[in-house]
Design a protein around this motif. Structure first.
Motif, short mmCIF file in Angstrom:
data_model
loop_
_atom_site.label_atom_id
_atom_site.label_comp_id
_atom_site.label_asym_id
_atom_site.label_seq_id
_atom_site.Cartn_x
_atom_site.Cartn_y
_atom_site.Cartn_z
N GLY A 297 0.83 -1.20 0.00
CA GLY A 297 0.00 0.00 0.00
C GLY A 297 0.86 1.25 0.00
O GLY A 297 1.75 1.39 0.84
N ILE A 298 0.60 2.16 -0.94
CA ILE A 298 1.46 3.33 -1.10
C ILE A 298 0.71 4.64 -0.82
O ILE A 298 1.21 5.72 -1.14
CB ILE A 298 2.08 3.38 -2.50
CG1 ILE A 298 1.00 3.44 -3.58
CG2 ILE A 298 3.01 2.20 -2.71
CD1 ILE A 298 1.54 3.70 -4.98
N GLY A 299 -0.48 4.56 -0.22
CA GLY A 299 -1.23 5.78 0.01
C GLY A 299 -1.93 6.25 -1.25
O GLY A 299 -2.15 5.48 -2.18
N THR A 300 -2.26 7.51 -1.32
CA THR A 300 -3.08 8.01 -2.43
C THR A 300 -2.31 8.89 -3.41
O THR A 300 -2.88 9.80 -4.03
CB THR A 300 -4.28 8.79 -1.87
OG1 THR A 300 -3.81 9.90 -1.11
CG2 THR A 300 -5.15 7.92 -1.00
N GLY A 301 -1.03 8.64 -3.56
CA GLY A 301 -0.26 9.36 -4.56
C GLY A 301 0.75 10.34 -4.00
O GLY A 301 1.60 10.84 -4.72
#
Length: 250
Positions: free
Chosen positions: A8-12
């Motif tokens: 998971g890398i967050g929202t950008g």
């Protein structure tokens, strides 16, 4: 033996990366980045930027692959999605085996959190039918967290439940009886138009957590047109859009 990590890398926003996600990226032999093609390659570019910032030294091999287009013919929605996931799983497998013929660690950078309204885990399960796969999931910041942070609101009222659902469900089935607060995801058709706006507030955000984040909030009856126009404008400018919103009855 393939060790597959969904990270998971967050929202950008590269600053959304957790320490666990950074360590997981650096531990991979191969990182696969999907590319949706011309006009929609911003997402691939953001993933590359995250890799450039987070990976130390030479790091893992990074390979991009083209995502297949979902068939929008007359078959049922579920059938279209299942066939699309099958096609993506096949491309995953071909790309992994071509780059890790003797096995190893492969990682996918997942927008937001792999566990929440994301198909990546379902696609990964398909690979287990093809080979021995060890699956690891690294959680990330979700778009729901980014939405509530953007508006500086809690997701629920005191002691009250909330429901996470989709635009399709809202359009086809109306407001569910389960809660007075709804979080609507995966909505490409501004489905809030399908409900009675009286007494409803909306908190809408596009590109949540990113530098080009944009938010609109207010009584639904008053801001519907503004949200629709803003959404169309920024989608045309960027070639893609990710948006999410919260509806609350007062």
């Amino acid at each position: 033996m393939i060790e597959l990590s969904l990270i998971g890398i967050g929202t950008g926003n590269p600053q959304h990366m957790t320490l666990q996600a950074i360590e997981a990226l650096n531990a991979q032999d191969l990182i696969l980045i999907p590319n949706k093609g011309a006009g929609k390659d911003d997402l691939a570019g953001l993933r590359r930027e995250i890799c450039n910032r987070a990976i130390r030294g030479d790091g893992p091999k990074i390979v991009e692959f083209a995502l297949p287009v979902r068939d929008e013919a007359t078959k049922s929605y579920r059938k279209r999605v299942d066939d699309w996931h099958d096609a993506i799983a096949e491309i995953w497998w071909q790309t992994i085996t071509a780059n890790l013929p003797e096995g190893g660690k492969a990682g996918f950078l997942v927008w937001g959190d792999p566990s929440l309204y994301d198909s990546t885990m379902r696609i990964a399960e398909r690979l287990k039918k093809l080979a021995e796969i060890q699956l690891t999931v690294i959680p990330g910041i979700t778009s729901i967290q980014a939405l509530t942070a953007a508006h500086a609101i809690p997701v629920n009222e005191i002691g009250a439940p909330f429901t996470i659902t989709t635009g399709r469900q809202l359009r086809e089935n109306g407001w569910p009886d389960s809660a007075d607060t709804l979080v609507i995801m995966l909505d490409g058709e501004c489905s809030f138009q399908a409900i009675d706006p009286q007494g409803v507030e909306i908190f809408w955000t596009a590109y949540a957590g990113m530098e080009n984040q944009i938010s609109v909030a207010g009584p639904l009856a008053e801001v519907t047109d503004k949200i629709i126009a803003t959404r169309a404008e920024v989608r045309a400018a960027h070639g893609w859009i990710m948006d999410i919103y919260l509806l609350r009855r007062r």
